[in-house]
Write a protein that holds these residues in place. Structure first.
Motif, short mmCIF file in Angstrom:
data_model
loop_
_atom_site.label_atom_id
_atom_site.label_comp_id
_atom_site.label_asym_id
_atom_site.label_seq_id
_atom_site.Cartn_x
_atom_site.Cartn_y
_atom_site.Cartn_z
N MET A 1 18.40 -34.71 -2.16
CA MET A 1 16.97 -34.55 -1.88
C MET A 1 16.33 -35.93 -1.77
N LYS A 2 15.63 -36.17 -0.67
CA LYS A 2 14.97 -37.46 -0.46
C LYS A 2 13.47 -37.28 -0.57
N VAL A 3 12.83 -38.15 -1.38
CA VAL A 3 11.39 -38.12 -1.56
C VAL A 3 10.79 -39.26 -0.76
N VAL A 4 9.82 -38.97 0.06
CA VAL A 4 9.24 -40.01 0.91
C VAL A 4 7.81 -40.35 0.53
N SER A 5 7.20 -39.62 -0.37
CA SER A 5 5.80 -39.85 -0.67
C SER A 5 5.46 -39.44 -2.10
N GLY A 6 4.95 -40.39 -2.89
CA GLY A 6 4.43 -40.06 -4.20
C GLY A 6 3.18 -39.22 -4.11
N ARG A 7 2.40 -39.45 -3.07
CA ARG A 7 1.18 -38.67 -2.86
C ARG A 7 1.53 -37.19 -2.66
N ALA A 8 2.57 -36.94 -1.85
CA ALA A 8 3.00 -35.56 -1.63
C ALA A 8 3.49 -34.94 -2.93
N TYR A 9 4.22 -35.72 -3.72
CA TYR A 9 4.69 -35.21 -5.01
C TYR A 9 3.51 -34.89 -5.92
N VAL A 305 7.53 -53.46 -6.50
CA VAL A 305 6.30 -53.32 -7.26
C VAL A 305 6.28 -54.13 -8.53
N TRP A 306 7.39 -54.68 -8.96
CA TRP A 306 7.40 -55.41 -10.22
C TRP A 306 7.00 -56.87 -10.04
N ALA A 307 6.80 -57.31 -8.82
CA ALA A 307 6.50 -58.73 -8.58
C ALA A 307 5.04 -59.03 -8.85
N ALA A 308 4.54 -58.63 -9.99
CA ALA A 308 3.12 -58.68 -10.26
C ALA A 308 2.60 -60.09 -10.46
N VAL A 309 3.27 -60.85 -11.30
CA VAL A 309 2.74 -62.16 -11.64
C VAL A 309 2.70 -63.04 -10.41
N GLU A 310 3.82 -63.10 -9.70
CA GLU A 310 3.87 -63.95 -8.50
C GLU A 310 2.87 -63.48 -7.46
N LYS A 311 2.76 -62.18 -7.26
CA LYS A 311 1.86 -61.64 -6.25
C LYS A 311 0.41 -62.01 -6.56
N GLU A 492 0.55 -46.54 -1.38
CA GLU A 492 1.86 -46.23 -0.80
C GLU A 492 2.06 -46.83 0.58
N ARG A 493 0.98 -47.17 1.27
CA ARG A 493 1.17 -47.75 2.60
C ARG A 493 2.03 -49.01 2.56
N PRO A 494 1.78 -49.97 1.65
CA PRO A 494 2.70 -51.11 1.60
C PRO A 494 3.89 -50.92 0.67
N TRP A 495 3.77 -50.02 -0.32
CA TRP A 495 4.78 -49.99 -1.38
C TRP A 495 5.69 -48.77 -1.35
N GLY A 496 5.33 -47.72 -0.61
CA GLY A 496 6.14 -46.51 -0.63
C GLY A 496 6.04 -45.80 -1.97
N PRO A 497 6.97 -44.88 -2.25
CA PRO A 497 6.91 -44.14 -3.52
C PRO A 497 6.95 -45.03 -4.75
N SER A 498 7.52 -46.25 -4.63
CA SER A 498 7.52 -47.14 -5.79
C SER A 498 6.11 -47.57 -6.15
N GLY A 499 5.19 -47.55 -5.19
CA GLY A 499 3.79 -47.83 -5.50
C GLY A 499 3.18 -46.76 -6.38
N TYR A 500 3.53 -45.51 -6.10
CA TYR A 500 3.07 -44.41 -6.95
C TYR A 500 3.63 -44.56 -8.36
N ALA A 501 4.92 -44.93 -8.46
CA ALA A 501 5.51 -45.15 -9.77
C ALA A 501 4.78 -46.26 -10.52
N ALA A 502 4.44 -47.34 -9.80
CA ALA A 502 3.73 -48.46 -10.43
C ALA A 502 2.36 -48.02 -10.94
N LEU A 503 1.64 -47.24 -10.15
CA LEU A 503 0.32 -46.76 -10.57
C LEU A 503 0.42 -45.93 -11.84
#
Length: 559
Positions: A1-9, A305-311, A492-503
């Motif tokens: 099963m492939k998940v493409v969107s945290g928003r959809a989840y 999404v973990w590149a917080a300090v540098e970003k 999610e536009r720049p980060w994908g589902p990993s952005g949802y995980a970060a939020l």
């Protein structure tokens, strides 16, 4: 099963009144909350004390990055016990149940902590260890230096520069047993709770600890010998150490050890939706970040999404137009570090005659720790950790005084400022009974709370939110609710589902700040992840693009 969107989840798992998924808890398949490794050797952590003159508020202040320093087993014990320790015991079904210093949905405690220890830590041989939180012990899983293998999974890591690595995993079934498809929300929130404790503990101990900017999650699953269908690595914290002399013997692979992988099973019969594991994998599948100039090589995950300090340093802390997040100071290197701690001693709760250790697993005393009455800005940090509870026996005898309200906001702002993630939720305060404030909704911004248009004097919405939270009427007794919400689609536009995980991780980290702040201020706090999503948005007047992630009730409690 492939998940493409945290928003959809998030939409799929949203609760709707009259359409809740019906299920009963399968008590014959209740998951264990202790991960057992039969026959593996253990290392007992020594009993330790903590400094008493370092208040939680002092932990909010930025400080210079400390230099790496040598560690010993006492340091490891202090760090782990500031992260997770037993704070209370209760008896259920003829056995003891241990409550812990981290909040957890349903007290299911899905997180596991693994130490990847290099050579040079006094009193601890190089190897991989699992932390047995209830007993204060380390289970030895593999001997030898794990860094050569781990460095291939962490971009920028160098085996010649030793690091202590703390990998945090989640066991899916522990939470899915009760929450089914919605389990990923709680897995991420609970991991956020634990990570905040871990990073604050490192600050307290003057350790330069930071979240790994990205990592190869599947590779860590193999290295830790977990069953990837039942357990998965969700975060890695890096603690640089001084350059040592001769390297230790390289660790032998443990991936073929079926007995270690079997330890990820928490019940003889486990049944849960495959979406849970799929959503986890999507959340740690980091997308490439434009402009970073890094092309992942063999064995690497692309930066994510973990590149917080540098970003935040590169971007100067600015928010991109249309993205979720709140105006805040840029996160600078060292924001998570802290100056050296004073002398170690046993903490004492003001107003109580009994002095008790508040960290570690204690055969006596730990269950007697309770939040200080009235609170104080000067209560030391280990005392706050040891006293944290999910307390919800609220009583609205009088409004919350303005001083403690302002202090609560200061703590939340500090948590916001020091979050090591690129996107964070917006914080809304739904205040029903606060001295000098008309009931309504405010958004916490960099320059303080700002009224939400049309909701500044909307009246006391706290009882309405209790109705929206599955009619849990104890919520109506709180003086205010802290609501964390975010524009998931924009992230999610720049980060994908990993952005949802970060939020959602960030929401859990901020939630832990709310718990600790309430404890320090002599208030009760209890988090809620179960609510009718659309009703929460409607009651609070949130913009349509924001989705609620987490709600925490705060107020005075009986007793």
């Amino acid at each position: 099963m492939k998940v493409v969107s945290g928003r959809a989840y998030h939409r799929l798992t949203a609760y709707e009144r009259g359409r809740l998924p019906g299920h009963r808890l399968a008590w014959d398949r209740q998951p264990a909350v202790v991960k057992d490794y039969p026959g593996r050797p253990m290392v007992a952590l020594p009993p330790v004390g903590f400094a008493v003159s370092r208040p939680l508020m002092d932990m909010c202040r930025p400080a210079a990055v400390p230099a790496p320093r040598s560690l010993n087993l006492n340091d490891i014990a202090r760090l782990l016990r500031l992260t997770v320790s037993v704070t209370g015991r209760a008896s259920f079904g003829g056995g003891d149940f241990h409550y812990r210093s981290v909040a957890s949905a349903g007290a299911l405690y899905p997180c596991e902590i693994y130490l990847l220890a290099p050579d040079g830590i006094e009193g601890l041989a190089a190897g991989i260890y699992n932390y047995r939180q209830e007993e204060g012990k380390l289970t030895a899983l593999a001997a030898g230096d794990p860094l050569p293998a781990a460095a291939k999974l962490l971009p920028g890591a160098d085996p010649e520069h030793p690091e202590l690595l703390l990998a945090v995993s989640v066991i899916f079934y522990r939470t899915a047993w009760k929450y089914h498809q919605r389990a990923n929300r709680y897995l991420l929130l609970d991991t956020g709770h634990l990570l905040e404790n871990l990073l604050l503990g490192a600050r307290f101990l003057d350790l330069p600890a930071l979240l790994a900017d990205c990592f190869a999650a599947a590779g860590f699953d193999e290295l830790l010998a977990v069953d990837p269908e039942r357990e998965g690595t969700l975060a890695v914290v890096r603690v640089p150490l001084p350059v040592a002399g001769e390297p230790a013997m390289e660790m032998k692979p443990v991936v073929s050890d079926a007995a270690l992988r079997a330890a990820s099973r928490m019940a003889a019969r486990e049944e849960f939706d495959p979406l849970v594991a799929a959503m986890h994998r999507a959340g740690v599948d980091f997308p490439a970040v434009p402009g970073r100039g890094h092309e992942p090589g063999a064995g690497e995950s692309p930066p994510g999404v973990w590149a917080a300090v540098e970003k935040c340093v590169v971007a100067g802390g600015a928010e991109a137009p249309g993205e979720a997040g709140i105006g805040r100071e840029p996160i600078m290197p060292g924001d998570r570090q802290i100056r050296s701690a004073p002398n170690e001693t046993i903490s004492k709760i003001p107003g109580r005659a009994k002095t008790v250790p508040v960290s570690g697993v204690c055969s006596t005393g730990a269950a007697d720790v309770s939040p200080p009455s009235g609170g104080s800005m000067e209560i030391d940090y280990p005392t706050v950790i040891g006293a944290r509870r999910s307390r919800r026996n609220f009583v609205r005898r009088e409004p919350l005084d303005a001083a403690r309200y302002e202090a609560l906001l200061m703590y939340l702002e500090a948590g916001l400022r020091t979050l090591p993630l690129p996107q964070v939720p917006d914080i809304f305060i739904v205040h029903g009974a606060v001295e000098g404030l008309a009931p309504g909704v405010a958004r916490l911004c960099a320059d303080g709370p700002q009224p939400v248009p049309g909701m500044a004097d909307a009246g006391d919405l706290v009882p309405l939110l209790a109705h929206a939270c599955l009619d849990q009427q104890w919520l109506a007794g709180a003086v205010l609710h802290v609501l964390l919400a975010a524009d998931i689609a924009a992230v999610e536009r720049p980060w994908g589902p990993s952005g949802y995980a970060a939020l959602t991780l960030a929401a859990g980290m901020l939630g832990q700040w709310a718990y600790l702040a309430a404890t320090a201020l002599g208030l009760g706090c209890c988090g809620i992840g179960a609510f009718y999503d659309r009703e929460v948005t409607t009651v609070t007047g949130l913009p349509e693009n924001l989705a609620p992630l987490y709600l925490l009730a705060v107020g005075s409690c009986k007793g």
